[in-house]
Write an enzyme that holds these catalytic residues in place. Sequence first.
Site, mmCIF file in Angstrom:
data_model
loop_
_atom_site.group_PDB
_atom_site.id
_atom_site.type_symbol
_atom_site.label_atom_id
_atom_site.label_comp_id
_atom_site.label_asym_id
_atom_site.label_seq_id
_atom_site.Cartn_x
_atom_site.Cartn_y
_atom_site.Cartn_z
ATOM 1 N N GLU A 194 48.338 27.154 -102.841
ATOM 2 C CA GLU A 194 46.990 27.679 -102.603
ATOM 3 C C GLU A 194 46.869 29.070 -103.211
ATOM 4 O O GLU A 194 47.755 29.898 -103.049
ATOM 5 C CB GLU A 194 46.716 27.861 -101.101
ATOM 6 C CG GLU A 194 46.661 26.613 -100.291
ATOM 7 C CD GLU A 194 46.444 26.937 -98.804
ATOM 8 O OE1 GLU A 194 45.898 28.011 -98.495
ATOM 9 O OE2 GLU A 194 46.861 26.116 -97.979
ATOM 10 N N GLU B 120 51.390 25.840 -93.548
ATOM 11 C CA GLU B 120 51.815 27.209 -93.250
ATOM 12 C C GLU B 120 52.518 27.299 -91.895
ATOM 13 O O GLU B 120 52.028 27.942 -90.961
ATOM 14 C CB GLU B 120 50.632 28.175 -93.317
ATOM 15 C CG GLU B 120 50.065 28.300 -94.720
ATOM 16 C CD GLU B 120 49.014 29.403 -94.865
ATOM 17 O OE1 GLU B 120 48.337 29.718 -93.872
ATOM 18 O OE2 GLU B 120 48.863 29.928 -95.972
HETATM 19 C C1 GLA Z 1 45.608 29.611 -95.670
HETATM 20 C C2 GLA Z 1 45.504 28.181 -95.199
HETATM 21 C C3 GLA Z 1 44.284 27.491 -95.687
HETATM 22 C C4 GLA Z 1 43.100 28.387 -95.664
HETATM 23 C C5 GLA Z 1 43.404 29.591 -96.503
HETATM 24 C C6 GLA Z 1 42.250 30.543 -96.656
HETATM 25 O O1 GLA Z 1 46.393 29.769 -96.764
HETATM 26 O O2 GLA Z 1 46.636 27.423 -95.520
HETATM 27 O O3 GLA Z 1 44.081 26.357 -94.863
HETATM 28 O O4 GLA Z 1 42.835 28.764 -94.363
HETATM 29 O O5 GLA Z 1 44.444 30.296 -95.896
HETATM 30 O O6 GLA Z 1 42.593 31.631 -97.461
#
Ligand code: GLA
Length: 657
Positions: free
Chosen positions: A301, A145
């Site tokens: 994710e 991210e």
């Molecule tokens: C983000 C991060 C993950 C985790 C999730 C939790 O998307 O990339 O590492 O922290 O949030 O929702």
Amino acid sequence: MQTIRYGGDYNPEQWPEEVWHEDVRLMREAGVNLVSLGIFNWGVVEPAPGEYDWDGLDRIIALLHANGIGVDLGTPTSAPPSWLRRAHPEIRLVDADGRALASGSRHGVCPSHPVYAEACASIVEQLAARYGSHPAVRMWHLHNEYGWANVQCYCEASAAAFRGWLAEKYGDADRLNEAWGTAFWGLVYRSFDEVEAPAAAPPGVNPALQLDWRRFSVDAHIANYRMQRAIIARYSEAPATTNFMVPNCKDMDYFRWAPEVDVVSNNHYLIAERAEPEIELAMSADLTRAVAGGGPWMVMEHSTSAVNWQPRNIAKTPGQMRRNSLAHVARGADGLMFFQWRASRAGAEKFHSAMLPHGGTDTRVWRDVVALGSDLERLSPAVGAAVAAEVAVLWDWESWWALELEWRPSVELGFRERIEAYYGSLWRQHVTVDFAHPEADLGRYKAVVAPSSYLLTAEAAKNLRGYVEGGGHLLVSYFSGIVDEHDTVHPGGHAAVLRDVLGLWVEEFHPLREGARLALTSGATGRIWSEHVRLDGAEAVAAFADGPDAGRPAVTRHRVGAGTAWYVATALDDAVDDRAAGLRELLAAVLDGAGVERPAGVPDRVEHVRRGPLSFLINHSDQDATVPGLRGTDVLTGDAHEHGVPVPAGEVVILTD
Ligand code: GLA
């Protein structure tokens, strides 16, 4: 035939080795075929500068490989180790108020700092050299991210990089002064050295400076990605990605990012408190597909149930995880991954759901995870297939940034507010849309909707004109076509850059008081906005019946070449009250004119999407439904349907022709 990638973030460093064996056995049981590994393990694999401990990673990769589970190998650069931050406090992220942020979490460093870049290069080189040719490594997951918590850094290194970026873009200070309109308040620069990062300052910071600062900040993260990517390319031919946050990261312009990655991947978390969260999910998927250039992409994710960072972390209801997952697949996802495989016992995310919850396998979540894995095995016909869409909605991160700078005509002018109003109405009318950048080729769409295009370049305006002249149907909402890429007003009166296509211009804005509503002659109601529209070729389809522009045009239509351009001068909402669903009706008129067919007799909350040979029907309501006029075989159950397809409450039916 390819299968959908299924799995999640896997953090075995949080567990003793005996747990790994159970993990891999359960992964197989659930049909997991890919896990993202090593995303946050920098402090584990490089415990001290230049000292490496690869033993754990070697062993888990071997174990996964032996069990036929592919690895999406992370570079751990979003979690710089404590020793690095201690040795080099100068890399700490400095916020707009000048505070250098402390350690104890991830991110928190300046993306432009050369010391950080050097440390990233070094760990990535080690990792790529060690695992670049390992057959388990199917994909690279660079960083995590980008921009999540360090999107903009205001330290001196960052400001210096900004000045270099400006020098490259403008060549000399005069050109920058011209572009930024610095004669205003005499903010003229004699050299790039005089430019500062727009940290906390008195109100009214030059909007052009703020836009370039945002563009630079995106590029600073892209530079880190490129550097890592180039190192990996020397050791591995596997594709690389980084996980985007579409559409909930305002700061990252993912159209700018898209050409950098081999595979577009996205993190999407349901905004669980919403009444119909599935609409925002669909919007995320459609926008991610646009970022992927219309091609497939993957969910990197999402969550099996609740997250841990929303104000109230609402657990998913029975069936909701399945509906969410299959909606992503319907809209173009070729991979469905979760954060995370096994719930963490320690640390900041222990209340986040996982594929394997704290309660283990005797849980609803686990049973649903296994069932989903088995559903996905039947969805190979979707892999790589295109999603059918005849309508485009315009989206531009730069317009979002610009619209929401300070000192606009109304605080209620929100980019997402209008986009979601239009998108939601289209969704409820079962219209699958593509998102598109305003300068993209729009020729294949029967209709194009521009809910919020405040910043619109002259090039984009020309593109829209060409689209309509060529037979397209365009609908533009108010406060569009106002400024160029430097937030400078287009000459000739408001919206004049669209005057020839819309057949009008706007003399004056008349934003409404909070909560005020006005009436249109059509019976619809408007909120937020009214304005003095001056017709120049367009016809008024509806007028304001009251308010500051009573008697003046509120909705207009203009025939241009072979096409039609519509304009709406207020916030028409979907079913704002019992009398009028103004936006729905207006969209229906535009879609009818454009020949966009919608399935008849399908309840609003039954999502209906066509991908390749498959029709996805997802019933988000608590009422059983039947979709008339469809036939085919359910790929999940084998049931054949001849005359209409029943979709029970909360269920998903996926038909093949
Ligand atoms: C983000 C991060 C993950 C985790 C999730 C939790 O998307 O990339 O590492 O922290 O949030 O929702």
